[in-house]
Design an enzyme around this catalytic site. Structure first.
Site, PDB file in Angstrom:
ATOM      1  N   HIS B 266       0.833  -1.199   0.000  1.00  0.00           N
ATOM      2  CA  HIS B 266       0.000   0.000   0.000  1.00  0.00           C
ATOM      3  C   HIS B 266       0.879   1.266   0.000  1.00  0.00           C
ATOM      4  CE1 HIS B 266      -3.709   2.260   1.260  1.00  0.00           C
ATOM      5  NE2 HIS B 266      -2.808   3.065   1.766  1.00  0.00           N
ATOM      6  N   GLU B 267       1.822   1.307   0.913  1.00  0.00           N
ATOM      7  CA  GLU B 267       2.677   2.495   1.018  1.00  0.00           C
ATOM      8  C   GLU B 267       3.553   2.667  -0.223  1.00  0.00           C
ATOM      9  OE1 GLU B 267       1.847   4.549   3.117  1.00  0.00           O
ATOM     10  OE2 GLU B 267       0.676   3.221   4.410  1.00  0.00           O
ATOM     11  N   HIS B 270       1.713   4.743  -2.702  1.00  0.00           N
ATOM     12  CA  HIS B 270       1.821   6.179  -2.407  1.00  0.00           C
ATOM     13  C   HIS B 270       3.201   6.709  -2.827  1.00  0.00           C
ATOM     14  CE1 HIS B 270      -1.930   6.804  -0.300  1.00  0.00           C
ATOM     15  NE2 HIS B 270      -1.694   5.867   0.599  1.00  0.00           N
ATOM     16  N   GLU B 296      -4.803   7.713  -2.913  1.00  0.00           N
ATOM     17  CA  GLU B 296      -5.276   6.416  -2.429  1.00  0.00           C
ATOM     18  C   GLU B 296      -5.574   5.481  -3.599  1.00  0.00           C
ATOM     19  OE1 GLU B 296      -4.974   6.277   0.775  1.00  0.00           O
ATOM     20  OE2 GLU B 296      -5.877   4.341   1.267  1.00  0.00           O
TER      21      GLU B 296
END
Lengths: 505, 505
Positions: B266-267, B270, B296
């Site tokens: 997930h990170e 980003h 997101e």
């Protein structure tokens, strides 16, 4: 508190915050930043430094200081507030003397010269660095003219930036005495060079075990994870973000034990000084060590008077042997103590032993003055360097990389800085005499791995004052004299190396 | 370049530098700072933030923007310079509407409320947090009044801070469609809950092996040590200091594999967005993702559409099994794929599976609006929370800590923020459709561990634009429509979970 004092403290706290942010940027560059971040990071650091400087030299700060003059006079000299106003005025007046243009020229040149120096050193080619050194000297002369007071003695103006109130003549006197005492001592030791064997310090020392041992030693000294960090890096250093965030970093050589262990003990001494400044001075310009010399007195005290003592290794050697059983299993304290104190004249300052170190600095001190006055031209600098290395230490410099190009300092514009290293060593012995007088059983405490007494004495007598007082005033408080006195240091060197090398008394 | 444009860019670069320095301070607090540094660090961060803000909202910036209006009109809309002037004007006008006093009240309250929230959550006592939440709402209402435009719909003003140009009515329409589609899907899955077994994700997973696997996976995705870092922390996050310095952090649970692996994927999403912004935008306010929702969309795309796909684990599972042979030795891709996609309605948002996650956010979106208008009083908030959790997800909330107090957001004043999480998920499916249309063999690339094609498509079509365009304009560029469309996301969820749970079509 008066409105003006509140306004001054608010402004100084902002400047402190930005300067400490600058310290974090720099720490991060050395320890954690991915290389890809370097280019923009340089801009970010420059922005923070510039804003901090502008906030500090703004005319309203001068007006606040003027308005606070009567208040300052009404307070005891050694009160926090009087000291804050007094020291800030000194810093302010000095900072205002240097025009922004010259300051930015110096910053820009330092960045260019540092790169040029790195390239020149890599190819051992002094001529590639020479024009940058010449420009650095030219800017330094302009700087001296701006600051003023350097008519007959421009070098004193540079020295003053690092060791306030210490004129060239005094350093010359101190260094002459040191040279006079150490040159024959080194010669006497050289005749018995074979009597000390330091082969146990070379071998296979895996990084993880070195780090584990260093951490354990640091904890015993007073380091704790609540308020300190300890990281690997390329060049050892210590820095801090505030009184509760002290950061040490060291490098590891897998074939040699000394650099990491003594490197980190040295940096611990610096860190402990900053850690011990009174909380009442936090977020002010007084929240730091008072000079480079006094700072170095602390790093040298821990590195040499504690770290290279028989007492310390009586306590630490068993643990070190557990970490490196095959290398050190059969080494006793006496052999280890002699090994870590072996005198070996060499051509690299940072690798020098305690006894020969001073002469590396004396040489730089002399050459810097001659370069600044023009008595020595840069064309002649490498030869002058090599000749003096031969004369003082009896060594032949193999090339410029290991000679005149070995240190980064001049490329950064740090001229007048080197002497503080040796002033620190000398002062460390003056302080040590006082500590011993107050705690005669200190060696026994150290043999038992007890360092709280030493730590507390240093904090009470030195660290807590921060920059409230000048180096001389501070020296007076901690030693009872305001003069750097080479006597105790020379006596210590004679005693220590006389015993190790079994010299005639 | 005109003098005014140079002056504007210089000022904006300073503000950028300070903001990125703030990001480093925050990273350091989470990853490297000793706890003892926290108190003074808070002051240091506040100083940097305040100076950055003051430099940005200074009247001369307004004058520069006015003077540049004609120049802006003469340039193509999508040129870097026109976009810089346009977006800066938008930011400037918004920032100027909020008085310094209100801004500092908000900052101060956030700090107090965050502590109160942490204490309240620890003792599961909502009443201890309630007065702080009430003050936060009161300040938010004052903020809405200052910014203006919130007469009939104050919530839109808050939303706009995180997702510019997205009114409450549109989110309501989107979320209604999502709720309508997912509630029956969750019910259908619940009837077949026993058909998916995720026990292989629990067991003994030593941190070192987890970290090693995560790093290897990240490298395969496109992470490299020249420009990225990856550290352990308490709460996963990503940040960056500039385009060449992207930092990810994740946490490790030794009894569970999911949090670290999916957290870091997930990170990475980003981080990759920020890493892909055009170099021409560096040191400007355009050098960032354009909105939280678009951001997101990138983290969710990597976490779910890549990271929870059968294709990705066809490639990565063999390596994961090498890291954890005893736990995963007999697990095949199909079983692993089903395990990481098991649907389990629960009461904690951050632990929610892909299918039920949306309803956690819908619930917060509804309650936030009702709190802001006063339709719901805080006395009734915990009951309303629990009732809706029962109604939407069929779960009984055991206590306030695992109910209304579970998230930190409200304590920090982040109201209107939650919806962006789900907008991101929805947009990720819209983008995925476009990527697949452009690269029909993407699943096969992923099965072979090839991610360069996906990375480059995302950079060319989305990342490089940074904040040059509004979220809507950006969405138009990347998907061909300027509307958040729940269709592709719902179709994806139906297809994916229909297959996993063998539901009737």
């Amino acid at each position: 508190m008066s409105d003006q004092l509140i306004a001054l403290k608010t402004r100084l706290a902002e400047v402190y915050d930005l300067n400490k942010v600058g310290a974090l940027l720099s720490w991060d560059e050395s320890v954690t930043m991915p290389p890809g971040g370097a280019q923009v990071r340089a801009e970010q650091s420059a922005t923070v430094g510039r804003i901090a400087h502008e906030l500090f030299v703004a005319p309203e700060v001068g007006r606040m200081l003027d308005d606070l003059e009567a208040h300052e006079q009404s307070l005891p000299y050694d009160s926090d507030d009087a000291s804050l106003i007094r020291v800030t005025r000194y810093d302010y007046e000095k900072a205002r003397k240097v025009p922004a243009g010259l300051r930015s020229e110096m910053t820009r040149l330092a960045s260019l010269a540092r790169n040029a120096w790195a390239g020149a050193r890599a190819s051992s080619d002094f001529t590639a660095f020479q024009p940058f050194l010449q420009q650095t000297l030219d800017l330094k002369k302009r700087y001296v003219d701006c600051v003023g007071g350097g008519k007959d003695d421009p070098y004193s103006v540079l020295l003053d930036d690092y060791e306030r109130g210490m004129p060239t003549a005094e350093v010359r006197r101190i260094f002459a005495a040191l040279k006079e005492a150490t040159v024959p001592l080194i010669a006497a030791v050289a005749e018995r060079a074979g009597s000390v064997d330091n082969s146990c310090l070379r071998g296979e020392f895996p990084v993880e075990q070195q780090r584990g041992f260093c951490l354990s030693l640091l904890r015993r000294f007073g380091f704790n994870e609540q308020e300190w960090r300890f990281d690997p890096t390329a060049h050892p250093f210590s820095t801090n973000m505030n009184l509760g965030d002290i950061r040490l970093a060291t490098r590891y050589h897998t074939d040699s034990l000394g650099p990491a262990v003594f490197g980190v003990i040295h940096e611990f001494g610096h860190g402990l000084y900053e850690h011990g400044v009174s909380q009442s001075l936090e977020r002010t310009p007084l929240c730091a060590g008072t000079s480079l010399g006094l700072h170095e007195s602390q790093s040298r005290l821990w590195e040499n008077l504690v770290g290279r003592s028989r007492a310390a290794w009586t306590y630490f050697l068993p643990e070190l042997k557990l970490a490196f059983p095959s290398q050190l299993g059969d080494v006793d304290v006496d052999r280890f103590y002699r090994a870590i104190n072996k005198v070996e004249p060499g051509f690299i300052r940072v690798d020098a032993d305690e006894l020969t170190y001073g002469l590396h600095v004396v040489l730089r001190f002399e050459l810097e003055q001659e370069m600044l006055t023009g008595a020595l031209t840069l064309d002649d600098l490498p030869d002058a360097w090599n000749a003096r290395m031969k004369s003082y230490l009896g060594v032949d410099v193999p090339d410029a990389a290991r000679g005149v190009l070995q240190d980064i300092h001049w490329s950064l514009g740090l001229i007048g800085y080197f002497p503080t290293y040796v002033i620190g060593s000398i002062v460390s012995a003056q302080i040590w005499e006082k500590v011993l007088a107050a705690m005669p059983d200190l060696p026994e405490q150290i043999e038992r791995g007890e360092f709280a007494g030493l730590r507390e004495w240093l904090r009470d007598n030195l660290h807590r004052h921060g920059r409230k007082f000048t180096p001389r005033e501070t020296l007076q408080k901690v030693t009872g004299t305001d003069t750097v006195d080479v006597g105790p240091y020379v006596a210590y060197l004679r005693r220590k190396f006389g015993e190790i090398y079994d010299l005639p008394a």
